[in-house]
Design an enzyme around this catalytic site. Sequence first.
Site, mmCIF file in Angstrom:
data_model
loop_
_atom_site.group_PDB
_atom_site.id
_atom_site.type_symbol
_atom_site.label_atom_id
_atom_site.label_comp_id
_atom_site.label_asym_id
_atom_site.label_seq_id
_atom_site.Cartn_x
_atom_site.Cartn_y
_atom_site.Cartn_z
ATOM 1 N N THR A 18 0.471 -1.233 -0.010
ATOM 2 C CA THR A 18 -0.181 0.091 0.272
ATOM 3 C C THR A 18 0.891 1.111 0.069
ATOM 4 O O THR A 18 0.551 1.627 -0.356
ATOM 5 C CB THR A 18 -0.674 0.367 0.961
ATOM 6 O OG1 THR A 18 -1.460 -1.510 1.457
ATOM 7 C CG2 THR A 18 -2.426 0.754 1.053
ATOM 8 N N SER A 113 6.397 3.536 8.865
ATOM 9 C CA SER A 113 5.104 4.318 9.194
ATOM 10 C C SER A 113 4.851 3.388 10.853
ATOM 11 O O SER A 113 5.426 4.009 11.940
ATOM 12 C CB SER A 113 4.035 3.363 8.625
ATOM 13 O OG SER A 113 2.759 4.458 9.012
ATOM 14 N N HIS A 114 3.485 3.229 11.289
ATOM 15 C CA HIS A 114 2.918 2.922 12.167
ATOM 16 C C HIS A 114 3.631 1.570 13.117
ATOM 17 O O HIS A 114 3.594 1.253 14.245
ATOM 18 C CB HIS A 114 1.538 2.879 12.309
ATOM 19 C CG HIS A 114 0.985 2.297 11.081
ATOM 20 N ND1 HIS A 114 1.302 2.077 9.988
ATOM 21 C CD2 HIS A 114 0.830 0.466 11.294
ATOM 22 C CE1 HIS A 114 1.065 1.410 9.226
ATOM 23 N NE2 HIS A 114 0.365 -0.008 10.388
ATOM 24 N N ASP A 278 2.177 9.483 14.208
ATOM 25 C CA ASP A 278 2.808 7.989 14.146
ATOM 26 C C ASP A 278 3.920 7.550 13.845
ATOM 27 O O ASP A 278 5.482 8.935 14.102
ATOM 28 C CB ASP A 278 2.021 6.543 13.185
ATOM 29 C CG ASP A 278 2.488 7.258 11.618
ATOM 30 O OD1 ASP A 278 2.343 8.410 11.918
ATOM 31 O OD2 ASP A 278 2.313 6.684 10.718
ATOM 32 N N ASP A 280 6.323 8.166 11.065
ATOM 33 C CA ASP A 280 6.572 8.678 10.474
ATOM 34 C C ASP A 280 6.185 10.087 10.237
ATOM 35 O O ASP A 280 6.653 11.266 9.331
ATOM 36 C CB ASP A 280 7.134 8.465 8.701
ATOM 37 C CG ASP A 280 5.355 8.069 8.914
ATOM 38 O OD1 ASP A 280 4.156 7.263 9.409
ATOM 39 O OD2 ASP A 280 5.221 8.044 7.055
ATOM 40 N N ASP A 282 2.831 10.876 9.391
ATOM 41 C CA ASP A 282 1.331 11.387 8.851
ATOM 42 C C ASP A 282 -0.133 10.886 9.393
ATOM 43 O O ASP A 282 -1.277 11.194 8.412
ATOM 44 C CB ASP A 282 2.107 10.526 7.138
ATOM 45 C CG ASP A 282 1.525 9.037 7.520
ATOM 46 O OD1 ASP A 282 1.871 8.631 8.327
ATOM 47 O OD2 ASP A 282 1.820 8.386 5.989
ATOM 48 N N ARG A 283 -0.181 9.970 10.380
ATOM 49 C CA ARG A 283 -1.098 9.402 10.603
ATOM 50 C C ARG A 283 -1.305 10.748 12.548
ATOM 51 O O ARG A 283 0.040 11.522 12.815
ATOM 52 C CB ARG A 283 -1.358 8.674 11.252
ATOM 53 C CG ARG A 283 -0.727 7.284 10.190
ATOM 54 C CD ARG A 283 -1.020 6.050 11.024
ATOM 55 N NE ARG A 283 -0.730 4.907 9.478
ATOM 56 C CZ ARG A 283 -1.999 3.807 9.765
ATOM 57 N NH1 ARG A 283 -2.068 2.883 10.632
ATOM 58 N NH2 ARG A 283 -1.359 2.567 8.478
ATOM 59 N N LYS A 377 -0.643 13.200 4.111
ATOM 60 C CA LYS A 377 -1.368 12.721 4.548
ATOM 61 C C LYS A 377 -0.885 12.989 5.644
ATOM 62 O O LYS A 377 0.543 13.427 5.168
ATOM 63 C CB LYS A 377 -2.409 11.215 5.051
ATOM 64 C CG LYS A 377 -1.362 10.029 5.554
ATOM 65 C CD LYS A 377 -2.259 9.069 6.177
ATOM 66 C CE LYS A 377 -1.572 8.100 6.542
ATOM 67 N NZ LYS A 377 -1.023 7.346 5.457
HETATM 68 C C1 G16 Z 1 -0.490 3.666 4.267
HETATM 69 C C2 G16 Z 1 -1.472 4.373 3.339
HETATM 70 C C3 G16 Z 1 -2.420 4.515 3.506
HETATM 71 C C4 G16 Z 1 -3.527 3.411 4.374
HETATM 72 C C5 G16 Z 1 -2.750 2.185 5.566
HETATM 73 C C6 G16 Z 1 -3.059 0.862 5.273
HETATM 74 O O1 G16 Z 1 -0.320 4.348 5.288
HETATM 75 O O2 G16 Z 1 -0.315 5.414 2.839
HETATM 76 O O3 G16 Z 1 -2.864 5.406 2.611
HETATM 77 O O4 G16 Z 1 -4.654 3.683 4.652
HETATM 78 O O5 G16 Z 1 -1.100 2.145 4.961
HETATM 79 O O6 G16 Z 1 -3.167 0.312 3.759
HETATM 80 P P1 G16 Z 1 -3.514 -1.032 4.695
HETATM 81 O O7 G16 Z 1 -4.733 -0.646 4.935
HETATM 82 O O8 G16 Z 1 -3.104 -1.723 3.275
HETATM 83 O O9 G16 Z 1 -2.693 -1.480 5.698
HETATM 84 P P2 G16 Z 1 1.150 4.247 6.273
HETATM 85 O O10 G16 Z 1 1.077 5.050 7.868
HETATM 86 O O11 G16 Z 1 1.083 3.219 6.625
HETATM 87 O O12 G16 Z 1 2.091 4.476 5.683
#
Ligand code: G16
Length: 544
Positions: A18, A113-114, A278, A280, A282-283, A377
Site C-alpha cells: 500500500t 510508518s506505524h 505515528d 513517520d 503522517d497519521r 497525509k
Molecule cells: C498506509 C497508506 C494509507 C493506508 C494505510 C493502511 O499508511 O499510506 O493510505 O490507508 O497504509 O493500509 P492497509 O490497510 O493496506 O494496511 P501508512 O501510515 O502506513 O503509511
Amino acid sequence: MQTKTYNTAPYDDQKPGTSGLRKKVKVFQQPGYLENFVQSVFNSLADFQGKTLVLGGDGRYFNRQAIQIIIKMAAANGFGELIIGRGGLLSTPAASNLIRKYHAFGGIILSASHNPGGPDEDFGIKYNVGNGGPAPEKFTDALYQNSKIITSYLIAQFDDIDLDNDAELEIDGLKIRVIDPVDDYAELMAEIFDFKLIKQSIAAGLLSLRFDAMHAITGPYAKRILENELGAAPGSVFNAVPLEDFGGGHPDPNMVHAHELTEIMFGDNPPVLGAASDGDGDRNMIMGANIFVTPSDSLAIMAANARLIPAYAKGIKGVARSMPTSQAVDRVAAALGLPCYETPTGWKFFGNLLDADKITLCGEESFGSGSNHVREKDGLWAVLFWLNLLARKRQPVEDIVHEHWQTYGRDIYCRHDYEAVDLAIANEIIDHLREQLDSLPGKNWGAYTVKFADEFSYTDPVDNSVSSHQGIRIGFTDGSRIVFRMSGTGTIGATLRIYLEKFEKNIRNHDQDAQLALAELIDIAEQLSRIKKLSGRTEPSVIT
Ligand code: G16
C-alpha cells in the site's frame, strides 16, 4: 566521481505494498537487498540526471545506515543535488513539502510508518514523485518488474556524510544540503492556520492540549510548533524524543497503542484536545475530553468547517475518502454541493485528484487526513486544524462532534483487524467471500437486507487508470456496510481487516457504544467470512 558497479541477483519479494516496501530489518540487511530495491527505483526513472532528490526517514533502526548507502547510490546514478534532513530525519509530510517547495525530481522516504522499529522489527522505503506524493501504481509495478531482473547496482566511492550538522557540500559536482527537518514545514503550517488566534486562545487558558509523539518523528516538529511557536505549556508534547525503537512501543496512534494519551483524555481534568501521531508523522488521532473522534468523523467535521481555517476560507473544491472510510464525509459533501470521490486504500490515489484541483481535503479511516498543501497525509496538520477550529468555535470537542451528528446523522463505525493470519488461510477467506458475491443481493439477516455486493474497482477520473481487487464491499438497504480487505502494509503473514459501518439518523441513538451498535453487523461479517473459525482466533488482534 568514482563509482563502482556491483553484480547482484534479484530478490523475488520486492513488490511494494500500500505504501512502499515494508519488511523486517533483517530482510533489508541481506546482502544487496536495499541496494537492489534502490537501484530498481532508479532504473524505473528517466531523465533525472543532474536533478534534485529529497532524502530522509523516520529515524527508526537502520535509517542511518540506509541513508548513507542511498546517498552514494543516488550520486553514482547521476542525481545533481541531494536535500537531506539533519540526522537523516524527515517526517513524511515534511518530505512531501520539500519535494514540492524545491521542485525536486522526487524523494526517498525511509519508514515503516506505524509498525514497530528495532533490530527485530520493521523497516521500509518508498519513492515519492515530483508532486510530492507516493509513486502511482504504474511506477511501483514497473519497479517490481525491474527488481526481478536486476543484475547490478552502482555505488559512488566516497566517505560517509556527516548528517548531524546543517551543511552545504559539493562532491565532484554533486551538491549535498543537510537541512533542519522542521523549518520549511513549520513555515508552511503558519501559512495555512491562524497561529495568532491559536496562540491567543492558549495564552488566555481557553485552549489546552496534550500531544503524544510516541517517541517517533513528530516529536521535534510538535515541540517547535505547539510549544515554542504557539505557546502550549512545556510538556504538552510528550514522548517527544525520536528513538530508533520508539521506546519499545508501537507508534500507531490509536487508543490501544497511545494508551498514555487515552488515560489522560479519559482521566481527571483532561485538556481540551488530545492528539497523537505515528512513526513517520503522517497519521493522527484526535481526542477531546472523554471522547475519541473516529478518523472518518474527523474528516467529515473538517470538511463541514473548512471555511473557518484561513487557507480554506474561500471554500473547498471537493473531498475524497478511501473506500473503507465511513460515508460521513459524503453527507457533508452532499449538503454543501461538493464533489466527493471514493478511492482505493492508499494515499497515492488522492494525488491525481489533488493535482487536478478536483478536491481540497481527503482522508482515510486509517487515521490519515490531509489537504492540497502537500501530497501525503499529515498528522500535525490535522492537529493544527482541530486547534484552529477549537479556537474559532470555543466549544469542547465533544460538543462539536455531537452537533455534527445532529446535523448530518452519525455513521457508527469501527474496524476489526486480524493480524499475522496464515497467508493461505487469508486467501481462502477472501476467495470464499468473492465466490458468494453474486448470491448476496436480496439476502436478509434480521433488519439487514443486502443491496449490493461487489469487489471494489476504481477508475481514476484523471488518467483513466484502473485499479481492481481493492476490497470486498457488502452494502445494505439502510446504508450500512461491511468491507473486507487484506492489508498491504503488514510484514508477517496476512492482516485481514473488517470495516463495519451503520448510519444512525436519530439523535436519541447517537450516544451508543460502537461495538454494541454494530454487534449484528459483526455477527453477519463472521457468518460471511468465517474468519474466526478458519483462523482459529476468538477475537480481533486490534479494534479501532
Ligand atoms: C498506509 C497508506 C494509507 C493506508 C494505510 C493502511 O499508511 O499510506 O493510505 O490507508 O497504509 O493500509 P492497509 O490497510 O493496506 O494496511 P501508512 O501510515 O502506513 O503509511
